[in-house]
Design an enzyme around this catalytic site. Structure first.
Site, PDB file in Angstrom:
ATOM      1  CB  SER A 100      39.874 -32.968  41.871  1.00  0.00           C
ATOM      2  OG  SER A 100      39.334 -34.028  41.117  1.00  0.00           O
ATOM      3  CE1 TYR A 156      34.520 -30.255  42.705  1.00  0.00           C
ATOM      4  CE2 TYR A 156      35.274 -31.896  41.121  1.00  0.00           C
ATOM      5  CZ  TYR A 156      35.317 -31.336  42.391  1.00  0.00           C
ATOM      6  OH  TYR A 156      36.175 -31.859  43.329  1.00  0.00           O
ATOM      7  CE  LYS A 201      37.815 -29.110  43.934  1.00  0.00           C
ATOM      8  NZ  LYS A 201      37.799 -28.544  45.290  1.00  0.00           N
TER       9      LYS A 201
HETATM   10  P1  NAD Z   1      31.751 -32.713  51.155  1.00  0.00           P
HETATM   11  O1  NAD Z   1      30.648 -32.099  50.387  1.00  0.00           O
HETATM   12  O2  NAD Z   1      31.436 -33.861  52.047  1.00  0.00           O
HETATM   13  O3  NAD Z   1      32.497 -31.594  52.029  1.00  0.00           O
HETATM   14  C1  NAD Z   1      32.557 -30.244  51.648  1.00  0.00           C
HETATM   15  C2  NAD Z   1      32.055 -29.419  52.824  1.00  0.00           C
HETATM   16  O4  NAD Z   1      32.139 -28.033  52.481  1.00  0.00           O
HETATM   17  C3  NAD Z   1      30.601 -29.709  53.173  1.00  0.00           C
HETATM   18  O5  NAD Z   1      30.511 -30.026  54.543  1.00  0.00           O
HETATM   19  C4  NAD Z   1      29.866 -28.409  52.819  1.00  0.00           C
HETATM   20  O6  NAD Z   1      28.773 -28.183  53.711  1.00  0.00           O
HETATM   21  C5  NAD Z   1      30.967 -27.382  52.941  1.00  0.00           C
HETATM   22  N1  NAD Z   1      30.816 -26.192  52.100  1.00  0.00           N
HETATM   23  C6  NAD Z   1      30.549 -26.132  50.765  1.00  0.00           C
HETATM   24  N2  NAD Z   1      30.531 -24.849  50.341  1.00  0.00           N
HETATM   25  C7  NAD Z   1      30.795 -24.088  51.426  1.00  0.00           C
HETATM   26  C8  NAD Z   1      30.914 -22.681  51.637  1.00  0.00           C
HETATM   27  N3  NAD Z   1      30.747 -21.805  50.634  1.00  0.00           N
HETATM   28  N4  NAD Z   1      31.206 -22.237  52.873  1.00  0.00           N
HETATM   29  C9  NAD Z   1      31.371 -23.101  53.902  1.00  0.00           C
HETATM   30  N5  NAD Z   1      31.247 -24.441  53.773  1.00  0.00           N
HETATM   31  C10 NAD Z   1      30.964 -24.919  52.548  1.00  0.00           C
HETATM   32  O7  NAD Z   1      32.896 -33.115  50.115  1.00  0.00           O
HETATM   33  P2  NAD Z   1      34.206 -33.987  50.306  1.00  0.00           P
HETATM   34  O8  NAD Z   1      34.052 -35.220  49.540  1.00  0.00           O
HETATM   35  O9  NAD Z   1      34.583 -34.050  51.733  1.00  0.00           O
HETATM   36  O10 NAD Z   1      35.219 -33.074  49.514  1.00  0.00           O
HETATM   37  C11 NAD Z   1      36.034 -32.109  50.160  1.00  0.00           C
HETATM   38  C12 NAD Z   1      36.831 -31.360  49.121  1.00  0.00           C
HETATM   39  O11 NAD Z   1      37.617 -32.292  48.377  1.00  0.00           O
HETATM   40  C13 NAD Z   1      35.992 -30.605  48.084  1.00  0.00           C
HETATM   41  O12 NAD Z   1      36.628 -29.387  47.778  1.00  0.00           O
HETATM   42  C14 NAD Z   1      35.989 -31.522  46.901  1.00  0.00           C
HETATM   43  O13 NAD Z   1      35.819 -30.833  45.693  1.00  0.00           O
HETATM   44  C15 NAD Z   1      37.379 -32.121  46.988  1.00  0.00           C
HETATM   45  N6  NAD Z   1      37.487 -33.426  46.314  1.00  0.00           N
HETATM   46  C16 NAD Z   1      36.610 -34.419  46.649  1.00  0.00           C
HETATM   47  C17 NAD Z   1      36.689 -35.636  45.979  1.00  0.00           C
HETATM   48  C18 NAD Z   1      35.706 -36.734  46.284  1.00  0.00           C
HETATM   49  O14 NAD Z   1      35.548 -37.617  45.435  1.00  0.00           O
HETATM   50  N7  NAD Z   1      35.043 -36.756  47.429  1.00  0.00           N
HETATM   51  C19 NAD Z   1      37.678 -35.836  45.016  1.00  0.00           C
HETATM   52  C20 NAD Z   1      38.569 -34.808  44.724  1.00  0.00           C
HETATM   53  C21 NAD Z   1      38.468 -33.588  45.388  1.00  0.00           C
HETATM   54  C1  WQD Z   2      33.992 -44.459  39.291  1.00  0.00           C
HETATM   55  C2  WQD Z   2      33.766 -45.533  38.223  1.00  0.00           C
HETATM   56  C3  WQD Z   2      32.078 -44.972  36.624  1.00  0.00           C
HETATM   57  C4  WQD Z   2      28.709 -45.072  39.465  1.00  0.00           C
HETATM   58  C5  WQD Z   2      34.281 -38.502  40.361  1.00  0.00           C
HETATM   59  C6  WQD Z   2      34.514 -37.112  39.826  1.00  0.00           C
HETATM   60  C7  WQD Z   2      35.915 -36.679  40.104  1.00  0.00           C
HETATM   61  C8  WQD Z   2      36.257 -36.855  41.588  1.00  0.00           C
HETATM   62  C9  WQD Z   2      35.860 -38.178  42.139  1.00  0.00           C
HETATM   63  C10 WQD Z   2      35.981 -34.802  42.762  1.00  0.00           C
HETATM   64  C11 WQD Z   2      33.589 -44.966  36.825  1.00  0.00           C
HETATM   65  C12 WQD Z   2      31.669 -46.175  37.444  1.00  0.00           C
HETATM   66  C13 WQD Z   2      29.971 -45.115  38.882  1.00  0.00           C
HETATM   67  C14 WQD Z   2      27.755 -46.076  39.129  1.00  0.00           C
HETATM   68  C15 WQD Z   2      29.397 -47.095  37.691  1.00  0.00           C
HETATM   69  N1  WQD Z   2      35.547 -35.912  42.397  1.00  0.00           N
HETATM   70  N2  WQD Z   2      30.306 -46.116  38.021  1.00  0.00           N
HETATM   71  N3  WQD Z   2      28.145 -47.056  38.250  1.00  0.00           N
HETATM   72  O1  WQD Z   2      33.782 -40.391  37.925  1.00  0.00           O
HETATM   73  O2  WQD Z   2      36.003 -41.408  38.648  1.00  0.00           O
HETATM   74  O3  WQD Z   2      35.194 -39.379  39.735  1.00  0.00           O
HETATM   75  O4  WQD Z   2      34.527 -38.507  41.765  1.00  0.00           O
HETATM   76  O5  WQD Z   2      36.950 -34.197  42.389  1.00  0.00           O
HETATM   77  O6  WQD Z   2      36.043 -35.354  39.689  1.00  0.00           O
HETATM   78  O7  WQD Z   2      34.291 -37.114  38.430  1.00  0.00           O
HETATM   79  O8  WQD Z   2      34.054 -41.480  40.231  1.00  0.00           O
HETATM   80  O9  WQD Z   2      32.738 -42.986  41.645  1.00  0.00           O
HETATM   81  O10 WQD Z   2      31.547 -41.562  39.924  1.00  0.00           O
HETATM   82  O11 WQD Z   2      32.968 -43.475  39.174  1.00  0.00           O
HETATM   83  O12 WQD Z   2      29.698 -48.013  36.919  1.00  0.00           O
HETATM   84  O13 WQD Z   2      26.606 -46.068  39.592  1.00  0.00           O
HETATM   85  O14 WQD Z   2      32.547 -46.213  38.540  1.00  0.00           O
HETATM   86  O15 WQD Z   2      31.698 -45.107  35.290  1.00  0.00           O
HETATM   87  O16 WQD Z   2      34.208 -45.864  35.935  1.00  0.00           O
HETATM   88  P1  WQD Z   2      34.752 -40.698  38.994  1.00  0.00           P
HETATM   89  P2  WQD Z   2      32.746 -42.356  40.315  1.00  0.00           P
END
Ligand code: NAD
Ligand code: WQD
Length: 340
Positions: free
Chosen positions: A124, A149, A153
């Site tokens: 991330s 969190y 990573k």
């Molecule tokens: P998500 O929660 O929709 O998907 C994660 C999946 O992993 C879920 O289906 C959950 O049931 C499963 N899971 C969690 N812990 C588990 C375990 N111990 N064993 C088996 N299954 C397990 O999340 P997502 O948005 O699809 O994110 C996927 C990956 O990408 C995550 O690692 C997340 O940290 C990373 N990521 C997401 C974002 C985002 O904003 N969505 C941004 C950066 C990184």
């Molecule tokens: C985006 C923008 C808020 C909600 C998060 C995690 C990051 C990554 C992705 C996993 C910001 C603003 C938000 C609301 C708002 N996840 N906002 N009103 O914080 O960039 O990233 O998700 O790795 O680690 O921190 O994403 O969608 O929460 O916010 O104004 O109700 O929207 O302040 O500027 P963020 P976000």
């Protein structure tokens, strides 16, 4: 390749399963369903016309993880499984460290035992911490994060780097996602957060569908284009394609471990995203300006040039595409996936 997709029932994992099948790969999914609904599996089978084998268990269970590798030979692992809510990780750090670190160690140990050495990891942009200058570049050395969190990573990137360094044949792609949004163009799969959404796009789409009253914009006094926070939103289908590109690149990769930013390189403000979503929906959406959210940065966006040069991948979908596809999913599935 036959690919084990951990977290394949989740938001990004489900889109990547379809992209992998579409590119001619086979998949095996493992998911504990801690943050996904079983109904997604039927949708994946409907869209792909294929049976998707799913193993429902928690990867922190090392014995079951090892047994899975014994039963299902695979060529590579794409590791999405993990807990991902920043605020919850601050409240429950032990749960986050236990789940995210232990599940990764269980996988790595099983891979070492069963001779699987290709690994694609969901990292991330949060690993750039609070001091890296934008646009973020992969060679920034001071990886850090303001929350547990994000620390998982940073730690997992370290663990995978150390394991690959001493195990010949290991190839690891660390994919640093920016802000994934959007949904499959069919409107059949998309993001389905439980409870009140933490992130902007799902919150906005729930306002549009009438599940939330109004959006609160977290601060309008940042040094950005209009004072609201800027982020690098990336369409989940572009992100899924990035995983296929990374997977197929591993055998040609010079380094044993390589980080890649998956973003567009462009920042979009909260108000710009709101207005794009209004265009997709065809009406104005209610919002108010509130205080800043603690821990938020003014701006976060990628330098995506390494992924373009080395993986031959770049994001192609626009903010309007992201909003149109999110809206199609949300309006066709106002309450997300059905239970059961
Ligand atoms: P998500 O929660 O929709 O998907 C994660 C999946 O992993 C879920 O289906 C959950 O049931 C499963 N899971 C969690 N812990 C588990 C375990 N111990 N064993 C088996 N299954 C397990 O999340 P997502 O948005 O699809 O994110 C996927 C990956 O990408 C995550 O690692 C997340 O940290 C990373 N990521 C997401 C974002 C985002 O904003 N969505 C941004 C950066 C990184
Ligand atoms: C985006 C923008 C808020 C909600 C998060 C995690 C990051 C990554 C992705 C996993 C910001 C603003 C938000 C609301 C708002 N996840 N906002 N009103 O914080 O960039 O990233 O998700 O790795 O680690 O921190 O994403 O969608 O929460 O916010 O104004 O109700 O929207 O302040 O500027 P963020 P976000």
């Amino acid at each position: 390749m036959r690919v084990l997709v951990t977290g394949g029932a989740g938001y990004i994992g489900s889109h990547t399963v379809l992209a992998l099948l579409g590119a001619g790969h086979d998949v095996v999914v493992v998911d504990s369903f801690v943050n996904a609904k079983p109904a997604v599996v039927g949708r994946l089978e409907e869209l792909s016309g294929r049976t998707v084998p799913v193993h429902a268990f928690d990867l922190t269970d090392t014995a079951r993880t090892d047994a899975l590798f014994a039963a299902e030979p695979v060529d590579a692992v794409i590791h999405f499984a993990g807990l991902k809510a920043v605020g919850e990780s601050v409240a429950k750090p032990a749960e986050y460290y236990r789940n995210n670190i232990d599940s990764t160690l269980s996988l790595v140990e099983a891979m070492l035992r069963h001779g699987v050495s290709r690994f694609v990891f969901s990292s991330s942009a949060t690993v750039y911490g609070e001091k890296a200058p934008v646009p973020y570049q992969e060679d920034w050395e001071h990886l850090d994060s303001s929350n547990p969190y994000g620390q998982t990573k940073v730690m997992i990137e370290r663990i995978l780097t150390d394991v690959a360094a001493v195990n010949d044949g290991w190839k690891v792609a660390l994919l640093r996602y920016f802000n994934p949004v959007g949904a499959h163009a069919s409107g059949r799969i998309g993001e389905d957060p439980s409870g009140i959404p933490n992130n902007l796009m799902p919150y906005l789409s729930q306002v549009a569908v009438g599940r939330r009253e109004r959006l609160t914009v977290f601060g309008d006094d940042y040094p950005t284009v209009d004072g609201t926070g800027e982020r690098d939103y990336i369409h989940v289908e572009d992100l899924a394609a990035g995983h296929v590109a990374a997977l197929e690149h591993l055998d040609r990769m010079e380094h044993r471990t390589r980080a890649f930013n998956l973003g567009t390189g462009t920042g979009t403000s909260v108000l710009q995203l709101l207005h794009a979503f209004e265009r997709a929906v065809g009406r104005e959406l209610p919002y108010e300006i509130g205080p800043r959210r603690p821990g938020d940065l003014p701006a976060s966006y990628a330098d995506p040039s390494r992924a373009e040069k080395e993986l031959g991948w770049r994001a192609t979908r626009t903010i309007d595409d992201m909003c149109a596809d999110t809206w199609r999913w949300q309006s066709q599935n106002p309450d997300g996936y059905p239970e059961g």
